[in-house]
Design an enzyme around this catalytic site. Structure first.
Site, short mmCIF file in Angstrom:
data_model
loop_
_atom_site.label_atom_id
_atom_site.label_comp_id
_atom_site.label_asym_id
_atom_site.label_seq_id
_atom_site.Cartn_x
_atom_site.Cartn_y
_atom_site.Cartn_z
N ASN A 287 1.04 -1.18 0.18
CA ASN A 287 -0.08 -0.14 0.31
C ASN A 287 1.04 1.45 -0.38
O ASN A 287 0.27 2.54 0.07
CB ASN A 287 -0.94 0.28 1.03
CG ASN A 287 -1.81 -0.87 1.44
OD1 ASN A 287 -2.58 -1.31 -0.40
ND2 ASN A 287 -2.87 -1.22 2.02
N PRO B 255 -16.50 4.90 -3.90
CA PRO B 255 -17.10 5.38 -4.64
C PRO B 255 -15.71 6.56 -5.00
O PRO B 255 -15.10 5.91 -4.16
CB PRO B 255 -18.05 5.99 -3.76
CG PRO B 255 -18.13 5.59 -2.00
CD PRO B 255 -17.47 4.51 -1.89
N VAL B 256 -15.78 7.70 -5.55
CA VAL B 256 -14.76 7.96 -5.60
C VAL B 256 -15.05 9.64 -5.56
O VAL B 256 -14.52 10.53 -5.82
CB VAL B 256 -14.15 7.81 -7.00
CG1 VAL B 256 -13.83 6.84 -7.39
CG2 VAL B 256 -15.34 8.57 -8.00
N ASP B 257 -16.27 10.16 -4.52
CA ASP B 257 -16.90 11.10 -4.94
C ASP B 257 -15.92 12.47 -4.11
O ASP B 257 -15.69 13.24 -3.83
CB ASP B 257 -17.90 11.28 -3.68
CG ASP B 257 -17.77 10.42 -2.51
OD1 ASP B 257 -17.52 9.09 -2.68
OD2 ASP B 257 -18.75 10.96 -1.19
N LEU B 258 -14.71 11.60 -3.15
CA LEU B 258 -13.81 12.66 -2.22
C LEU B 258 -12.71 12.82 -3.30
O LEU B 258 -12.51 13.89 -3.00
CB LEU B 258 -13.40 11.56 -1.20
CG LEU B 258 -14.52 11.18 -0.13
CD1 LEU B 258 -13.31 10.30 1.03
CD2 LEU B 258 -15.32 12.33 0.85
N ILE C 224 -15.54 1.00 8.46
CA ILE C 224 -14.53 1.52 7.17
C ILE C 224 -15.13 0.72 5.89
O ILE C 224 -15.80 1.73 5.33
CB ILE C 224 -13.05 1.53 7.14
CG1 ILE C 224 -12.28 1.05 8.14
CG2 ILE C 224 -12.70 1.88 5.56
CD1 ILE C 224 -11.71 2.69 8.98
N ARG D 292 -2.07 -11.10 -5.04
CA ARG D 292 -2.51 -9.62 -5.18
C ARG D 292 -1.18 -8.71 -3.42
O ARG D 292 -0.78 -7.32 -4.05
CB ARG D 292 -3.57 -9.62 -4.49
CG ARG D 292 -4.26 -9.26 -6.07
CD ARG D 292 -5.86 -8.88 -6.24
NE ARG D 292 -5.33 -7.29 -6.09
CZ ARG D 292 -6.50 -6.45 -4.63
NH1 ARG D 292 -7.80 -7.54 -4.76
NH2 ARG D 292 -6.49 -5.61 -4.71
N ARG E 261 -8.16 -1.05 -7.76
CA ARG E 261 -8.68 0.54 -7.87
C ARG E 261 -7.31 0.88 -7.45
O ARG E 261 -7.20 2.47 -8.38
CB ARG E 261 -9.33 0.10 -5.84
CG ARG E 261 -10.03 2.02 -5.90
CD ARG E 261 -10.35 1.39 -4.63
NE ARG E 261 -11.09 2.94 -3.83
CZ ARG E 261 -12.23 3.26 -4.48
NH1 ARG E 261 -12.77 3.21 -5.45
NH2 ARG E 261 -12.22 4.90 -3.21
C1 UD1 Z 1 -6.60 1.71 1.39
C2 UD1 Z 1 -6.22 0.34 0.66
C3 UD1 Z 1 -6.67 -0.26 1.50
C4 UD1 Z 1 -7.41 -0.12 3.08
C5 UD1 Z 1 -8.25 1.68 2.70
C6 UD1 Z 1 -8.54 1.52 4.04
C7 UD1 Z 1 -4.51 0.83 -0.89
C8 UD1 Z 1 -3.62 0.48 -2.24
N1 UD1 Z 1 -5.76 0.25 0.29
O1 UD1 Z 1 -7.93 1.79 -0.12
O2 UD1 Z 1 -5.54 -1.62 1.30
O3 UD1 Z 1 -8.11 -1.37 3.40
O4 UD1 Z 1 -7.18 2.28 2.17
O5 UD1 Z 1 -7.30 1.65 4.97
O6 UD1 Z 1 -3.98 1.70 0.17
N2 UD1 Z 1 -14.32 6.44 0.66
C9 UD1 Z 1 -15.46 7.27 0.02
N3 UD1 Z 1 -15.70 7.83 -1.08
C10 UD1 Z 1 -13.56 8.32 -2.10
C11 UD1 Z 1 -13.18 7.17 -1.05
C12 UD1 Z 1 -13.14 6.61 -0.43
O7 UD1 Z 1 -16.57 7.36 0.19
O8 UD1 Z 1 -14.11 8.92 -2.43
C13 UD1 Z 1 -14.80 5.48 1.91
C14 UD1 Z 1 -14.38 4.13 0.95
O9 UD1 Z 1 -16.14 3.61 0.30
C15 UD1 Z 1 -14.80 3.61 2.66
C16 UD1 Z 1 -13.39 5.05 3.06
O10 UD1 Z 1 -13.67 6.04 2.52
O11 UD1 Z 1 -15.43 3.09 3.39
C17 UD1 Z 1 -12.20 4.45 3.12
O12 UD1 Z 1 -11.20 4.51 1.91
P1 UD1 Z 1 -10.42 4.91 1.47
O13 UD1 Z 1 -8.79 4.95 2.70
O14 UD1 Z 1 -9.90 5.81 0.15
O15 UD1 Z 1 -9.65 3.62 0.97
P2 UD1 Z 1 -8.71 2.84 -0.35
O16 UD1 Z 1 -7.37 4.54 -0.18
O17 UD1 Z 1 -9.57 2.61 -1.95
#
Ligand code: UD1
Length: 430
Positions: free
Chosen positions: A23, A132-135, A339, A409, A102
């Site tokens: 990560n 989602p990718v809203d953030l 999460i 992976r 992702r």
């Molecule tokens: C990263 C890690 C993953 C870990 C996760 C949480 C990598 C490659 N992956 O994933 O292993 O499980 O952090 O520690 O580093 N969210 C939104 N909108 C957004 C983006 C995220 O609602 O635009 C939500 C997600 O659905 C989730 C939460 O935010 O519920 C946290 O996700 P996020 O920290 O973004 O996870 P990743 O970066 O994808």
């Protein structure tokens, strides 16, 4: 499709070298898109996700040179990789590539910052709930980008003179969106202040690498990060930090099977909360020179309740493994996932090994059993599958884990590392 056969019951004893963090490696590799110079990363783990990202970066014009793997050398199995993106060949990240992982979506940050535009497919990755990718959209919009969703793609366009520094506070902590904002803001005009930033060690690792490349970043590791944009970044040499999830996974395996293992090349301070939970469960965990020593007592596991949270809380990526450990505890424990909303797919597979788990919303109630029995099980996502492996190590008889591509992976040389400590684990390629 490969399967992993485990004959449980052996204690683990010896040394397990911990690899570079997947990560951290992924965002660091993506940062190579920010400069026309060479970014050299040491300690890059040899994993399917890393190989996948190498293909994606190649598509954008990154030349990649890999130094020889130092296989079975104590301390590290990982490699040194040189990434050079003299010119960006393509600002589109297509569905066929992004849908597999992702994190590859994160190329949107550097492409937008360096080229002023990016067209990136909406992401795929582990099936652990809607992600989602809203953030990302909100954050990059705050930097002045025009963001539009069109036919499964995000089209992003920077203002004429480039992205513009801004104050932006995330409504929710996101590791990936924090990485992307760090990369994008490093090349923006003016100062960006990110509020409610992720504090994960991998964010700090990316910030340190960007700083070595000439970025002006302060506050990484706290929830407020300040980035003063610079016109360009240079190359750098950076060592990927140790994988705290791999570290915690093997520590939990030892706590479950019993034995005495030194996890080398890692750092106990990366996973304080998980270490605390493992200690409360009855294993001895201590910092030793160059790593961590774990002494497990196998059948004297105490029940411990955990709740997953953003760093420094208990990591969601260790939730499945900890639940595996709790299936053998002397009593009832609770595991709450905050999460991701669908990260309990290991529950029904653990039940096949004899675990007693009931789900109520986002909380699992685990009634410890005195013994698990081997069974055929199926890997469903990356972290869930390794929880099945460690439960299999503690189960009586044979466990056959299918769909192990999930494991590949994220876990480098898993069978080798465990076998060298006395486990019976073999890969069967059909
Ligand atoms: C990263 C890690 C993953 C870990 C996760 C949480 C990598 C490659 N992956 O994933 O292993 O499980 O952090 O520690 O580093 N969210 C939104 N909108 C957004 C983006 C995220 O609602 O635009 C939500 C997600 O659905 C989730 C939460 O935010 O519920 C946290 O996700 P996020 O920290 O973004 O996870 P990743 O970066 O994808």
């Amino acid at each position: 499709m490969d399967r992993i056969r485990i004959v449980g019951g052996n204690a683990l004893n010896g040394i397990i070298p911990i690899s570079g963090a997947k990560n951290a490696a992924l965002p660091l590799m993506i940062a190579s898109l920010l400069t026309s110079d060479t970014l050299t990363l040491e300690n890059v783990p040899h994993l399917a996700d890393v190989e996948g990202l190498i293909r994606i970066l190649g598509n954008h014009g990154v030349d990649i040179a890999v130094n020889g793997r130092r296989e079975h050398q104590d301390g590290s199995y990982s490699r040194t990789v040189h990434f050079t993106c003299r010119t960006v060949a393509d600002t589109t990240a297509p569905y066929e590539l992004v849908s597999k992982m992702r994190a590859s979506f994160w190329v949107i940050g550097p492409l937008l910052a360096r080229e002023g535009q990016a067209r990136v497919s909406l992401p795929g990755g582990c099936a652990i709930g809607t992600r989602p990718v809203d953030l990302f959209i909100e954050g990059l919009t705050a930097l002045g980008a025009e963001m539009e969703i069109d036919g499964g793609y995000i089209n992003a366009k920077a203002p004429k003179g480039g992205l513009i520094g801004a104050r932006y506070t995330f409504p929710k902590v996101s590791v990936g969106a924090t990485h992307v904002m760090l990369m994008a803001a490093s090349l923006a005009n003016g100062t960006t202040v990110i509020g409610n930033a992720a504090r994960e060690p991998e964010v700090v690792d990316l910030a340190n690498c960007l700083i070595a490349m000439g970025a002006k970043i302060s506050g990484a590791g706290t929830s407020t990060i300040t980035i003063e944009g610079v016109p360009s970044l240079s190359g750098a040499r950076h060592r990927v930090l140790p994988d705290r999830i791999e570290t915690g996974t093997y520590a939990m395996a030892v706590a479950m099977t019993g034995g005495d293992v030194t996890l080398s090349g890692t750092d106990i301070t990366l996973l304080d909360t998980a270490v605390e939970a493992i200690r409360r469960a009855g294993a001895e965990v201590s910092a030793v020179e160059g790593g961590i020593r774990v002494i497990g007592h196998g059948d004297q596991i105490r029940p411990v309740d955990i709740v997953t949270e953003p760093f420094p809380g208990f990591p969601t990526d260790l939730q499945a493994q900890f639940m595996g450990l709790m299936t053998r505890a002397n009593g009832i424990s609770h595991v709450t996932e905050t999460i991701f909303e669908n990260r309990f797919m290991h529950v029904q597979e653990l039940a096949r090994l004899g675990a007693k788990i009931t789900l109520s919303g986002q909380t699992a109630r685990i009634e410890g059993v005195t013994r698990l029995r081997g069974a055929p099980v199926m890997a469903t996502d990356l972290r869930a599958s390794v929880s099945l492996v460690i439960a299999g190590l503690a189960a009586e008889g044979e466990t056959m884990v299918s769909r192990v591509y999930h494991l590949d992976r994220g876990f480098e040389w898993l069978e080798e590392k465990l076998t060298r400590c006395g486990a019976i684990v073999e890969r069967i390629s059909d």
